[in-house]
Design a protein around this motif. Structure first.
Motif, PDB file in Angstrom:
ATOM      1  N   GLU A   1     125.639  33.506 -63.681  1.00  0.00           N
ATOM      2  CA  GLU A   1     125.698  32.978 -65.048  1.00  0.00           C
ATOM      3  C   GLU A   1     126.194  34.001 -66.057  1.00  0.00           C
ATOM      4  O   GLU A   1     126.672  33.637 -67.138  1.00  0.00           O
ATOM      5  CB  GLU A   1     124.314  32.480 -65.479  1.00  0.00           C
ATOM      6  N   TYR A   2     126.093  35.300 -65.730  1.00  0.00           N
ATOM      7  CA  TYR A   2     126.438  36.336 -66.711  1.00  0.00           C
ATOM      8  C   TYR A   2     127.907  36.755 -66.658  1.00  0.00           C
ATOM      9  O   TYR A   2     128.387  37.458 -67.543  1.00  0.00           O
ATOM     10  CB  TYR A   2     125.533  37.549 -66.518  1.00  0.00           C
ATOM     11  N   GLU A   3     128.620  36.399 -65.601  1.00  0.00           N
ATOM     12  CA  GLU A   3     130.079  36.547 -65.516  1.00  0.00           C
ATOM     13  C   GLU A   3     130.577  37.974 -65.741  1.00  0.00           C
ATOM     14  O   GLU A   3     131.653  38.186 -66.294  1.00  0.00           O
ATOM     15  CB  GLU A   3     130.753  35.600 -66.530  1.00  0.00           C
ATOM     16  N   PHE A   4     129.796  38.963 -65.304  1.00  0.00           N
ATOM     17  CA  PHE A   4     130.282  40.344 -65.403  1.00  0.00           C
ATOM     18  C   PHE A   4     130.555  40.949 -64.036  1.00  0.00           C
ATOM     19  O   PHE A   4     131.139  42.040 -63.946  1.00  0.00           O
ATOM     20  CB  PHE A   4     129.257  41.226 -66.140  1.00  0.00           C
ATOM     21  N   ALA A   5     130.163  40.276 -62.975  1.00  0.00           N
ATOM     22  CA  ALA A   5     130.333  40.795 -61.617  1.00  0.00           C
ATOM     23  C   ALA A   5     131.062  39.771 -60.764  1.00  0.00           C
ATOM     24  O   ALA A   5     130.963  38.563 -60.982  1.00  0.00           O
ATOM     25  CB  ALA A   5     128.970  41.126 -60.997  1.00  0.00           C
ATOM     26  N   THR A   6     131.802  40.257 -59.767  1.00  0.00           N
ATOM     27  CA  THR A   6     132.463  39.389 -58.798  1.00  0.00           C
ATOM     28  C   THR A   6     132.181  39.929 -57.407  1.00  0.00           C
ATOM     29  O   THR A   6     131.880  41.118 -57.234  1.00  0.00           O
ATOM     30  CB  THR A   6     133.982  39.328 -59.019  1.00  0.00           C
ATOM     31  N   TRP A   7     132.307  39.086 -56.405  1.00  0.00           N
ATOM     32  CA  TRP A   7     132.041  39.519 -55.029  1.00  0.00           C
ATOM     33  C   TRP A   7     132.852  38.663 -54.071  1.00  0.00           C
ATOM     34  O   TRP A   7     133.229  37.531 -54.372  1.00  0.00           O
ATOM     35  CB  TRP A   7     130.543  39.426 -54.710  1.00  0.00           C
ATOM     36  N   THR A   8     133.125  39.226 -52.914  1.00  0.00           N
ATOM     37  CA  THR A   8     133.874  38.510 -51.891  1.00  0.00           C
ATOM     38  C   THR A   8     132.937  37.581 -51.128  1.00  0.00           C
ATOM     39  O   THR A   8     131.719  37.793 -51.075  1.00  0.00           O
ATOM     40  CB  THR A   8     134.549  39.482 -50.916  1.00  0.00           C
ATOM     41  N   LYS A   9     133.520  36.553 -50.539  1.00  0.00           N
ATOM     42  CA  LYS A   9     132.761  35.596 -49.722  1.00  0.00           C
ATOM     43  C   LYS A   9     133.420  35.527 -48.347  1.00  0.00           C
ATOM     44  O   LYS A   9     134.142  34.581 -48.025  1.00  0.00           O
ATOM     45  CB  LYS A   9     132.728  34.232 -50.417  1.00  0.00           C
ATOM     46  N   PRO A  10     133.188  36.552 -47.531  1.00  0.00           N
ATOM     47  CA  PRO A  10     133.930  36.691 -46.276  1.00  0.00           C
ATOM     48  C   PRO A  10     133.551  35.639 -45.241  1.00  0.00           C
ATOM     49  O   PRO A  10     132.424  35.136 -45.230  1.00  0.00           O
ATOM     50  CB  PRO A  10     133.542  38.094 -45.800  1.00  0.00           C
ATOM     51  N   GLU A  11     134.500  35.336 -44.371  1.00  0.00           N
ATOM     52  CA  GLU A  11     134.261  34.440 -43.246  1.00  0.00           C
ATOM     53  C   GLU A  11     134.118  35.223 -41.950  1.00  0.00           C
ATOM     54  O   GLU A  11     134.051  34.633 -40.865  1.00  0.00           O
ATOM     55  CB  GLU A  11     135.398  33.420 -43.126  1.00  0.00           C
ATOM     56  N   GLY A  12     134.069  36.542 -42.068  1.00  0.00           N
ATOM     57  CA  GLY A  12     133.897  37.380 -40.888  1.00  0.00           C
ATOM     58  C   GLY A  12     133.729  38.828 -41.296  1.00  0.00           C
ATOM     59  O   GLY A  12     133.773  39.182 -42.486  1.00  0.00           O
ATOM     60  N   GLY A  13     133.530  39.691 -40.310  1.00  0.00           N
ATOM     61  CA  GLY A  13     133.348  41.106 -40.578  1.00  0.00           C
ATOM     62  C   GLY A  13     131.903  41.456 -40.846  1.00  0.00           C
ATOM     63  O   GLY A  13     130.983  40.695 -40.515  1.00  0.00           O
ATOM     64  N   TYR A  14     131.689  42.598 -41.493  1.00  0.00           N
ATOM     65  CA  TYR A  14     130.342  43.143 -41.646  1.00  0.00           C
ATOM     66  C   TYR A  14     129.946  43.439 -43.083  1.00  0.00           C
ATOM     67  O   TYR A  14     128.843  43.946 -43.307  1.00  0.00           O
ATOM     68  CB  TYR A  14     130.218  44.423 -40.814  1.00  0.00           C
ATOM     69  N   PHE A  15     130.814  43.155 -44.045  1.00  0.00           N
ATOM     70  CA  PHE A  15     130.545  43.640 -45.396  1.00  0.00           C
ATOM     71  C   PHE A  15     130.849  42.587 -46.451  1.00  0.00           C
ATOM     72  O   PHE A  15     131.639  41.667 -46.240  1.00  0.00           O
ATOM     73  CB  PHE A  15     131.388  44.896 -45.684  1.00  0.00           C
ATOM     74  N   ILE A  16     130.217  42.778 -47.602  1.00  0.00           N
ATOM     75  CA  ILE A  16     130.539  42.050 -48.825  1.00  0.00           C
ATOM     76  C   ILE A  16     130.899  43.101 -49.869  1.00  0.00           C
ATOM     77  O   ILE A  16     130.193  44.091 -50.038  1.00  0.00           O
ATOM     78  CB  ILE A  16     129.347  41.198 -49.297  1.00  0.00           C
ATOM     79  N   SER A  17     132.001  42.892 -50.558  1.00  0.00           N
ATOM     80  CA  SER A  17     132.456  43.832 -51.582  1.00  0.00           C
ATOM     81  C   SER A  17     132.039  43.300 -52.946  1.00  0.00           C
ATOM     82  O   SER A  17     132.440  42.210 -53.352  1.00  0.00           O
ATOM     83  CB  SER A  17     133.984  43.983 -51.506  1.00  0.00           C
ATOM     84  N   LEU A  18     131.213  44.071 -53.638  1.00  0.00           N
ATOM     85  CA  LEU A  18     130.681  43.683 -54.950  1.00  0.00           C
ATOM     86  C   LEU A  18     131.309  44.540 -56.039  1.00  0.00           C
ATOM     87  O   LEU A  18     131.258  45.766 -55.969  1.00  0.00           O
ATOM     88  CB  LEU A  18     129.158  43.875 -54.958  1.00  0.00           C
ATOM     89  N   ASP A  19     131.906  43.906 -57.014  1.00  0.00           N
ATOM     90  CA  ASP A  19     132.420  44.598 -58.201  1.00  0.00           C
ATOM     91  C   ASP A  19     131.501  44.298 -59.379  1.00  0.00           C
ATOM     92  O   ASP A  19     131.356  43.133 -59.779  1.00  0.00           O
ATOM     93  CB  ASP A  19     133.841  44.148 -58.541  1.00  0.00           C
ATOM     94  N   VAL A  20     130.876  45.338 -59.905  1.00  0.00           N
ATOM     95  CA  VAL A  20     130.000  45.190 -61.066  1.00  0.00           C
ATOM     96  C   VAL A  20     130.786  45.528 -62.335  1.00  0.00           C
ATOM     97  O   VAL A  20     131.997  45.743 -62.289  1.00  0.00           O
ATOM     98  CB  VAL A  20     128.753  46.096 -60.903  1.00  0.00           C
ATOM     99  N   LEU A  21     130.107  45.579 -63.465  1.00  0.00           N
ATOM    100  CA  LEU A  21     130.774  45.905 -64.723  1.00  0.00           C
ATOM    101  C   LEU A  21     131.417  47.287 -64.623  1.00  0.00           C
ATOM    102  O   LEU A  21     130.800  48.233 -64.116  1.00  0.00           O
ATOM    103  CB  LEU A  21     129.750  45.894 -65.856  1.00  0.00           C
ATOM    104  N   ASP A  22     132.652  47.408 -65.078  1.00  0.00           N
ATOM    105  CA  ASP A  22     133.342  48.692 -65.028  1.00  0.00           C
ATOM    106  C   ASP A  22     132.461  49.800 -65.612  1.00  0.00           C
ATOM    107  O   ASP A  22     131.848  49.628 -66.675  1.00  0.00           O
ATOM    108  CB  ASP A  22     134.656  48.628 -65.814  1.00  0.00           C
ATOM    109  N   GLY A  23     132.441  50.930 -64.902  1.00  0.00           N
ATOM    110  CA  GLY A  23     131.684  52.073 -65.376  1.00  0.00           C
ATOM    111  C   GLY A  23     130.215  52.050 -65.019  1.00  0.00           C
ATOM    112  O   GLY A  23     129.452  52.906 -65.486  1.00  0.00           O
ATOM    113  N   THR A  24     129.782  51.101 -64.135  1.00  0.00           N
ATOM    114  CA  THR A  24     128.348  50.992 -63.839  1.00  0.00           C
ATOM    115  C   THR A  24     127.993  51.036 -62.362  1.00  0.00           C
ATOM    116  O   THR A  24     126.815  50.934 -62.015  1.00  0.00           O
ATOM    117  CB  THR A  24     127.759  49.698 -64.434  1.00  0.00           C
ATOM    118  N   ALA A  25     128.967  51.185 -61.462  1.00  0.00           N
ATOM    119  CA  ALA A  25     128.632  51.167 -60.029  1.00  0.00           C
ATOM    120  C   ALA A  25     127.727  52.334 -59.653  1.00  0.00           C
ATOM    121  O   ALA A  25     126.717  52.160 -58.957  1.00  0.00           O
ATOM    122  CB  ALA A  25     129.907  51.185 -59.193  1.00  0.00           C
TER     123      ALA A  25
END
Length: 423
Positions: A334-358
């Motif tokens: 709901e806050y629309e500041f982060a995005t993430w992948t929704k993979p159909e395989g593999g071992y990881f999810i890549s999360l992008d948070v607000l720039d400058g905050t990882a």
């Protein structure tokens, strides 16, 4: 409502609420780990029968090779033919080696530095500079190899179909650019699979260096999270048809399928590349562990046997990935500041948070007892210029621990974001 659209008063109220949640999180004294993509105990149990294979009286390969003895640098045909079918590559172009494809990659690049490869006019160590194309986010251990050898790593962004080919084509024209890292199927950490068009462009593009190589690390070729498997494109044939027969060094392995450090790795490439590899690998050693190769051939039985095993892994992994995605949607969507992948395989999810905050998110999680892969790990030299990417690895912990950890990660990402916005 987007975090950026909140009024100062709304942001202040949200910050107070998130800080309260964070204090509750710290009070739980957690000790949870989402760092590396290790198989769970349940997944390791799938291969338990390997511990009794091939058996006391079973040591002859299909061609009569006594697997207990020295020799056969290519590996036994029993396992080579099985993996060649999976990869869609002729068996004569596939070598079976010991457990680590990462070792093969390191050998290929370091030997190119020491001696030059079969298309080099001189060893890479004698070049004024060696540069390397690195799609990002990418695999940290790839970047560590080129970093260790003093290579200048140049990043290109990933798209939904693979690396940004406009950027790749431009960089490849530089004669100092000697290679490129690729994880073409269910990439680490994005889960992206290269399209056929991208594969063909990589096979046919013009390069400034005649000895340019693409390390095609097909580590997750069969690691589906669904009941279907992605197409695996024969880039060796594509490159040959385009007049660049030696372009690809292709890797695959049984890593995260059977046992870590006790599996089989595969190297597929052109006849000339394989001959060059053999000339040096034959100095380094006198052949791989053929007993282990035979055990794996017995365990899998066929290419379809590999796929059947991978559907078991998918059954174990998919609910964990679904739980992570559900929590990210519920807590952050709901806050629309982060995005993430929704993979159909593999071992990881890549999360992008607000720039400058990882980095701040990772530190907050650490202070609350949740271990995450370091911010920037998916970039060369661990430097994410936007400080926004975090790699999530949900495979190892039980599902209930993942839920606790991800709820905590969401709280930490929100807290870091409201801090960044001045609340």
């Amino acid at each position: 409502m987007s975090l950026r659209d909140l009024t100062p008063e709304q942001l202040k109220d949200l910050a107070a609420d998130v800080r309260s949640h964070y204090q509750e999180l710290k009070a739980k004294n957690l000790n949870l780990d989402l760092t590396r993509g290790k198989p769970s105990s349940e997944q390791l149990d799938f291969a338990q029968s390997l511990l009794s294979l091939p058996g006391e009286d079973d040591y002859l390969a299909a061609d009569g090779t006594d697997c207990r003895n020295y020799g056969n640098l290519k590996g036994i045909t029993d396992i080579r033919s099985l993996w060649a079918e999976l990869l869609g590559v002729p068996v004569e172009l596939v070598y079976a080696q010991d457990s680590s494809s990462l070792n093969i990659m390191f050998d290929l690049i370091s030997w190119s530095f020491l001696f030059g490869n079969n298309d080099s006019t001189r060893p890479w160590k004698d070049e004024e500079k060696v540069r390397w194309i690195c799609p990002v986010p990418g695999y940290d251990r790839h970047f560590t190899i080129t970093e260790t050898l003093g290579v200048e790593m140049v990043t290109v962004p990933m798209t939904k179909d693979g690396p940004d080919m406009e950027a790749v084509r431009e960089l490849a024209l530089d004669p100092q650019v000697k290679g490129m890292w690729c994880v073409p199927v269910f990439g680490n950490p994005t889960g992206i699979t290269f399209s056929e068009q991208v594969c063909r462009e990589l096979a046919s593009m013009e390069t400034g260096a005649e000895d340019f190589r693409i390390v095609w690390d097909n580590a997750y070729a069969v690691h589906t999270l669904t009941d279907t498997f992605p197409p695996i494109y024969n880039v060796i044939r594509m490159a040959e048809e385009a007049g660049n027969p030696n372009r690809f060094w292709c890797m695959s392995s049984t890593s995260k399928i059977t046992f870590a450090g006790a599996g089989v790795a595969f190297f597929a490439s052109s006849p000339e590349n394989l001959a060059w590899y053999s000339s040096l690998a034959g100095v380094r050693g006198i052949g791989p562990n053929k007993i282990n190769q035979l055990a794996h051939a017995r365990y899998f039985g066929s290419a379809d046997g590999v796929r059947a095993v991978m559907l078991k892994h998918a059954g174990s992994l998919a609910p964990k990935f679904e739980r992570v995605l559900q929590i990210l949607d519920d807590r952050l969507g709901e806050y629309e500041f982060a995005t993430w992948t929704k993979p159909e395989g593999g071992y990881f999810i890549s999360l992008d948070v607000l720039d400058g905050t990882a980095a701040r998110t990772v530190q907050l999680a650490k202070d609350a007892g949740i271990a995450l892969t370091g911010a920037g790990s998916s970039f060369p030299l661990h430097h994410d210029p936007h400080d926004r990417n975090i790699r999530l690895a949900p495979s190892l912990p039980p599902e209930e621990e993942i839920a606790t950890a991800m709820d905590g990660v969401a709280t930490c990402a929100l807290l870091a974001a409201v801090e960044k916005l001045g609340a």
